[in-house]
Design a protein around this motif. Sequence first.
Motif, PDB file in Angstrom:
ATOM      1  N   THR A  56       0.818  -1.222   0.000  1.00  0.00           N
ATOM      2  CA  THR A  56       0.000   0.000   0.000  1.00  0.00           C
ATOM      3  C   THR A  56       0.843   1.259   0.000  1.00  0.00           C
ATOM      4  O   THR A  56       0.434   2.287  -0.532  1.00  0.00           O
ATOM      5  CB  THR A  56      -0.908   0.014   1.254  1.00  0.00           C
ATOM      6  OG1 THR A  56      -1.683  -1.189   1.281  1.00  0.00           O
ATOM      7  CG2 THR A  56      -1.828   1.224   1.257  1.00  0.00           C
ATOM      8  N   HIS A  58      -1.390   3.073  -7.287  1.00  0.00           N
ATOM      9  CA  HIS A  58      -2.168   2.798  -6.070  1.00  0.00           C
ATOM     10  C   HIS A  58      -1.291   2.695  -4.828  1.00  0.00           C
ATOM     11  O   HIS A  58      -1.531   1.872  -3.928  1.00  0.00           O
ATOM     12  CB  HIS A  58      -3.005   1.526  -6.243  1.00  0.00           C
ATOM     13  CG  HIS A  58      -3.827   1.502  -7.489  1.00  0.00           C
ATOM     14  ND1 HIS A  58      -4.912   2.329  -7.684  1.00  0.00           N
ATOM     15  CD2 HIS A  58      -3.688   0.772  -8.633  1.00  0.00           C
ATOM     16  CE1 HIS A  58      -5.429   2.109  -8.877  1.00  0.00           C
ATOM     17  NE2 HIS A  58      -4.708   1.184  -9.480  1.00  0.00           N
ATOM     18  N   LYS A  84      -0.314   0.620   8.463  1.00  0.00           N
ATOM     19  CA  LYS A  84      -1.710   0.325   8.135  1.00  0.00           C
ATOM     20  C   LYS A  84      -2.593   0.406   9.371  1.00  0.00           C
ATOM     21  O   LYS A  84      -3.691   0.995   9.336  1.00  0.00           O
ATOM     22  CB  LYS A  84      -1.827  -1.061   7.504  1.00  0.00           C
ATOM     23  CG  LYS A  84      -3.250  -1.457   7.150  1.00  0.00           C
ATOM     24  CD  LYS A  84      -3.304  -2.851   6.543  1.00  0.00           C
ATOM     25  CE  LYS A  84      -4.739  -3.258   6.223  1.00  0.00           C
ATOM     26  NZ  LYS A  84      -4.810  -4.629   5.628  1.00  0.00           N
TER      27      LYS A  84
END
Length: 233
Positions: A134, A155, A224
Amino acid sequence: MALWAQLGQAAQDAALKWREPAVRAVSRLIPADVLWFVDTKGPVFALTFDDGPSPDTTPGLLEVLARHRAKATFFLVGERVQAHPELVAAITAGGHEIANHLMRDERSAFVPADQFRRDLARVTELLTPYGPVTWFRPGSGVFTPRMLRTAADQHLRAVLGTLVAGNQGGPGDARIAADLTVGVRPGSIVVLHEGSRKRNGVIATTDELLGTLAGRGLSAVTVKELAALDCGS
């Protein structure tokens, strides 16, 4: 002499205490989608490591993290991922997060646009078999709008941090953990560096840092996990 030393240390501690909020304030003025910290009152901070994996540092870090029941995000260099895939597997097996730190240990801002795009995609490709990717962190922490657009197209979101330190194998390494703990607060993102024998002091730094902060009720989590607590999300 002792009094002057005490006053000097008090001034240094005060400066270190204000370093983290100063970075937060400056980051709010930068019009870019970069994660520097998270607005949260939860007793957690994100612990991140750049420049691995390496047999000189990564296994020791994983042992320390397991002993403290802490989690971290490892920003990994593509060339070192190719050289040590077993260490990437060990990182994710320990419940830690992996992220993109480009192909080589270099200043990303100096990499030509086409090469940056290819390298960013290649490292994500190398890491994806081990888990979702991510985040990315530019080499040396310097970014440009072009780099952020390229990352967004793939992304990925840029992550920097509010407190940064690097073990260099010298006597100054002994103070890194103490200097960092003065500034860490809920929502901080701490950046440490591994990846070479010269930096193996990061293992002791991490051990001391986690132990001291646990005494203050602060736990280390992945980026995260920290981002999920953002009051603005």
